[in-house]
Design a protein around this motif. Structure first.
Motif, PDB file in Angstrom:
ATOM      1  N   HIS A  60       0.832  -1.200   0.000  1.00  0.00           N
ATOM      2  CA  HIS A  60       0.000   0.000   0.000  1.00  0.00           C
ATOM      3  C   HIS A  60       0.870   1.255   0.000  1.00  0.00           C
ATOM      4  O   HIS A  60       1.978   1.252   0.532  1.00  0.00           O
ATOM      5  CB  HIS A  60      -0.900  -0.025   1.246  1.00  0.00           C
TER       6      HIS A  60
ATOM      7  N   SER B 201      11.975  -2.211  10.460  1.00  0.00           N
ATOM      8  CA  SER B 201      11.771  -0.767  10.407  1.00  0.00           C
ATOM      9  C   SER B 201      12.698  -0.263   9.323  1.00  0.00           C
ATOM     10  O   SER B 201      13.912  -0.273   9.487  1.00  0.00           O
ATOM     11  CB  SER B 201      12.109  -0.104  11.740  1.00  0.00           C
TER      12      SER B 201
ATOM     13  N   ASP C 232       2.608   4.576   0.960  1.00  0.00           N
ATOM     14  CA  ASP C 232       3.086   5.105   2.247  1.00  0.00           C
ATOM     15  C   ASP C 232       3.395   4.034   3.294  1.00  0.00           C
ATOM     16  O   ASP C 232       3.653   4.366   4.447  1.00  0.00           O
ATOM     17  CB  ASP C 232       2.088   6.100   2.861  1.00  0.00           C
ATOM     18  N   HIS C 233       3.361   2.784   2.923  1.00  0.00           N
ATOM     19  CA  HIS C 233       3.701   1.759   3.907  1.00  0.00           C
ATOM     20  C   HIS C 233       5.210   1.544   4.015  1.00  0.00           C
ATOM     21  O   HIS C 233       5.661   0.808   4.875  1.00  0.00           O
ATOM     22  CB  HIS C 233       2.954   0.456   3.620  1.00  0.00           C
ATOM     23  N   GLY C 234       5.963   2.216   3.093  1.00  0.00           N
ATOM     24  CA  GLY C 234       7.418   2.216   3.263  1.00  0.00           C
ATOM     25  C   GLY C 234       8.214   1.452   2.222  1.00  0.00           C
ATOM     26  O   GLY C 234       9.360   1.076   2.476  1.00  0.00           O
ATOM     27  N   LYS C 235       7.632   1.250   1.034  1.00  0.00           N
ATOM     28  CA  LYS C 235       8.345   0.497  -0.008  1.00  0.00           C
ATOM     29  C   LYS C 235       9.645   1.190  -0.415  1.00  0.00           C
ATOM     30  O   LYS C 235      10.703   0.563  -0.466  1.00  0.00           O
ATOM     31  CB  LYS C 235       7.447   0.338  -1.253  1.00  0.00           C
ATOM     32  N   THR C 236       9.546   2.496  -0.699  1.00  0.00           N
ATOM     33  CA  THR C 236      10.727   3.235  -1.161  1.00  0.00           C
ATOM     34  C   THR C 236      11.791   3.275  -0.074  1.00  0.00           C
ATOM     35  O   THR C 236      12.978   3.054  -0.340  1.00  0.00           O
ATOM     36  CB  THR C 236      10.327   4.672  -1.553  1.00  0.00           C
ATOM     37  N   THR C 237      11.344   3.541   1.150  1.00  0.00           N
ATOM     38  CA  THR C 237      12.288   3.598   2.266  1.00  0.00           C
ATOM     39  C   THR C 237      12.972   2.242   2.445  1.00  0.00           C
ATOM     40  O   THR C 237      14.177   2.160   2.685  1.00  0.00           O
ATOM     41  CB  THR C 237      11.548   4.002   3.560  1.00  0.00           C
TER      42      THR C 237
ATOM     43  N   LYS D 189      12.945   2.682   8.244  1.00  0.00           N
ATOM     44  CA  LYS D 189      13.488   3.985   8.599  1.00  0.00           C
ATOM     45  C   LYS D 189      14.682   3.839   9.540  1.00  0.00           C
ATOM     46  O   LYS D 189      15.699   4.490   9.365  1.00  0.00           O
ATOM     47  CB  LYS D 189      12.400   4.807   9.276  1.00  0.00           C
TER      48      LYS D 189
ATOM     49  N   ASP E   3       8.915   0.331  14.626  1.00  0.00           N
ATOM     50  CA  ASP E   3       9.454   1.296  15.594  1.00  0.00           C
ATOM     51  C   ASP E   3       8.378   2.247  16.106  1.00  0.00           C
ATOM     52  O   ASP E   3       8.548   2.909  17.119  1.00  0.00           O
ATOM     53  CB  ASP E   3      10.564   2.110  14.924  1.00  0.00           C
ATOM     54  N   LYS E   4       7.271   2.305  15.400  1.00  0.00           N
ATOM     55  CA  LYS E   4       6.241   3.281  15.783  1.00  0.00           C
ATOM     56  C   LYS E   4       5.494   2.840  17.037  1.00  0.00           C
ATOM     57  O   LYS E   4       5.133   1.666  17.167  1.00  0.00           O
ATOM     58  CB  LYS E   4       5.233   3.437  14.637  1.00  0.00           C
TER      59      LYS E   4
ATOM     60  N   ASN F 107       6.406  -3.590   8.371  1.00  0.00           N
ATOM     61  CA  ASN F 107       7.262  -2.404   8.504  1.00  0.00           C
ATOM     62  C   ASN F 107       6.765  -1.453   9.604  1.00  0.00           C
ATOM     63  O   ASN F 107       5.657  -1.591  10.095  1.00  0.00           O
ATOM     64  CB  ASN F 107       7.303  -1.679   7.155  1.00  0.00           C
ATOM     65  N   LYS F 108       7.590  -0.515   9.928  1.00  0.00           N
ATOM     66  CA  LYS F 108       7.284   0.547  10.906  1.00  0.00           C
ATOM     67  C   LYS F 108       7.063   0.005  12.319  1.00  0.00           C
ATOM     68  O   LYS F 108       6.243   0.539  13.062  1.00  0.00           O
ATOM     69  CB  LYS F 108       6.063   1.372  10.460  1.00  0.00           C
TER      70      LYS F 108
END
Ligand code: GDP
Length: 470
Positions: free
Chosen positions: A78, A213, A80-85, A215, A180-181, A177-178
């Motif tokens: 989806h 994570s 903004d779920h962090g593919k590019t990061t 990021k 860490d949030k 992903n994420k």
């Protein structure tokens, strides 16, 4: 899950809707104490369309010459779920600290090395590019990584991406992903995944879910390890000792002239080779890897930037090495003509179903269902299944590639085009761009507002009595 466990014991990392051959199925049946009986599928299926072109890739390959090659991975999920990061984080894992500042260019794919083994990543996140390439007959990926943000969970494009990966029959690894949030809710996402048939291993399923994570670069190595693990269970091989063939990943013009990123899929590409890429050709004047370093040779699964083509090919075009400039030119011309013809190939439509079925040309009836509310999906899917069983039991297998609530989108149409599917909508609008794409791609979209009409049309289609609508 029990079936999947038996498969895994036998070295097959099967997903919940994976197709297995008779021998394997029989083995599993025996393990459960059943006596299987083989039901032969209808006569051999004649492939149609762009995939014919594709078969040239491995044509005439001697199995004894095949050697393992790095897996090629696509990252989906989806927005903004962090593919590019995640792709950036992976790319930086094995770049020396002083080099980090230098990796600015993106060429559409890159390779990393982990524990002495290489992995190739397509550097275009999202399923649009991936599916567009598939719609053109290209099959470049071996494994899909589905990124799901732990704070957001499964979203519409997660389901879409999953449908695309499954339609391409790719093994799927989930990157949760994420983590860490503070708002991350891992348990919740795990159960959402299980509902989609991606039962995490921790829950007794077969889906590898890696907590990361992107990021903060946590868990990246675990993810790479999982990819290599899945790759090991697959026959990911090529013959490095033959002239190269592969796919155009990306192409553009810059001050050096036409520049194409090619993914070598079989054979080895060498500087000086004469190649045909789509309807263009030329001699490989220079080659560069994903960090801009010059290369003389590119073995299987290597992405390379190539200079020397006469023109810009299209992403998804096949490329191959020719014997001479003259042969290359002829091939390019033939390709251009072939392309013209292919554009006219009609894809699957409901009216065509019976004819193709009778001709033994389809064995699988691929359908995408979009409805106004989730609750309508089940009854429609059930209806289709019953009708196919009633009228074409031994001839057709119904595959519901994707079913969700919401309007019919461009993504649905590209999925349909890539998989020769039809789209059935129930009380949903068709997005304007999707309508245009469906027209140019020849994808059959049928929208109904009464379930009975679906039944009527499908019944006629299965009996060969459906009149063309156009
Ligand atoms: P894409 O649309 O899937 O390619 O998502 P992006 O990679 O552009 O990420 C969307 C946003 O989420 C950006 O603001 C990222 O910085 C952020 N993001 C990505 N990964 C992580 C993560 O692991 N943790 C946190 N806290 N934020 C992340």
């Amino acid at each position: 899950i029990d079936v999947i466990k038996v498969l895994m014991h036998n070295g097959i990392m099967a997903s919940i809707n994976q197709r297995i051959d008779y021998e394997t199925a029989a083995l599993v049946a025996h393990e459960f104490g059943f006596e299987p009986r083989e039901q032969r599928p209808p006569e051999a299926v004649e492939e149609e369309g762009p995939s014919l072109l594709w078969q040239r890739l491995y044509a005439g390959e001697d199995p004894s010459k095949l050697k393992p090659r790095p897996p090629v991975v696509v990252v989906l999920g989806h927005v903004d779920h962090g593919k590019t990061t995640l792709l950036d984080a992976i790319r930086r894992t094995n770049v020396a600290a002083q080099e980090v500042g230098q990796i600015t260019q993106r060429i559409g794919a890159y390779q990393v090395e982990y524990n002495g083994r290489k992995i190739t990543f397509l550097d275009t996140p999202g399923h649009e590019a991936f599916t567009q390439m598939r719609a053109r007959g290209a099959q470049v990926t071996d494994i899909a990584v589905l990124v799901v943000a732990a704070d957001d969970g499964v979203m519409p494009q997660t389901r879409e991406a999953l449908a695309h990966a499954r339609a391409a029959r790719l093994p799927i690894i989930v990157a949760l992903n994420k983590i860490d949030k503070p708002t991350a809710n891992i348990e919740r996402v795990m159960s959402q995944l299980a509902e989609l048939g991606l039962v995490p291993q921790e829950y007794g399923g077969d889906t590898i879910v890696v907590k990361v994570s992107a990021k903060q670069r946590i868990g990246i190595e675990d993810l790479l390890e999982a990819i290599l693990l899945v790759a090991e269970t697959r026959e990911i091989k090529a013959n490095p000792d033959r002239p190269a063939v592969g796919t155009v990943i990306d192409a553009r013009v810059d001050r050096r002239g036409p520049v194409a990123t090619l993914l070598v899929q079989n054979g080895t590409l060498k500087q000086g080779d004469i190649i045909v890429a789509g309807a263009t050709y030329g001699r490989v004047r220079a080659m560069f890897d994903d960090r801009g370093r010059p290369l003389k040779k590119a073995p299987p699964s290597t992405p390379v930037e190539v200079l020397g083509l006469s023109d810009v090919p299209e992403a998804g075009d096949l490329f191959e090495v020719a014997e001479s400039e003259r042969q290359a030119r002829e091939l390019a011309e033939r390709r251009a003509a072939e392309r013209q013809r292919q554009r006219q190939v009609r894809r699957m439509s409901l009216e065509d179903l019976y004819r193709r079925m009778q001709a033994g040309k389809v064995r699988e009836f691929n359908v995408i269902i979009k409805t106004d509310v989730q609750g309508s999906i089940e009854p429609i899917a059930g209806l289709l299944q019953r009708l196919v069983e009633r009228h074409a039991k031994d001839q057709l297998q119904l595959n519901i590639l994707h079913a969700d609530a919401g309007e019919i989108s461009v993504s649905d149409v590209t999925l349909a085009a890539a998989s020769d599917a039809i789209i059935i909508g129930f009380n949903v609008p068709v997005d304007a761009a999707a309508k245009r794409l469906a027209e140019s791609e020849g994808v059959d979209i049928r929208v109904y507002s009464v379930i009975y009409h679906i039944e009527e049309d499908l019944e006629k289609a299965l009996k060969g009595m459906l009149a063309p609508t156009i």
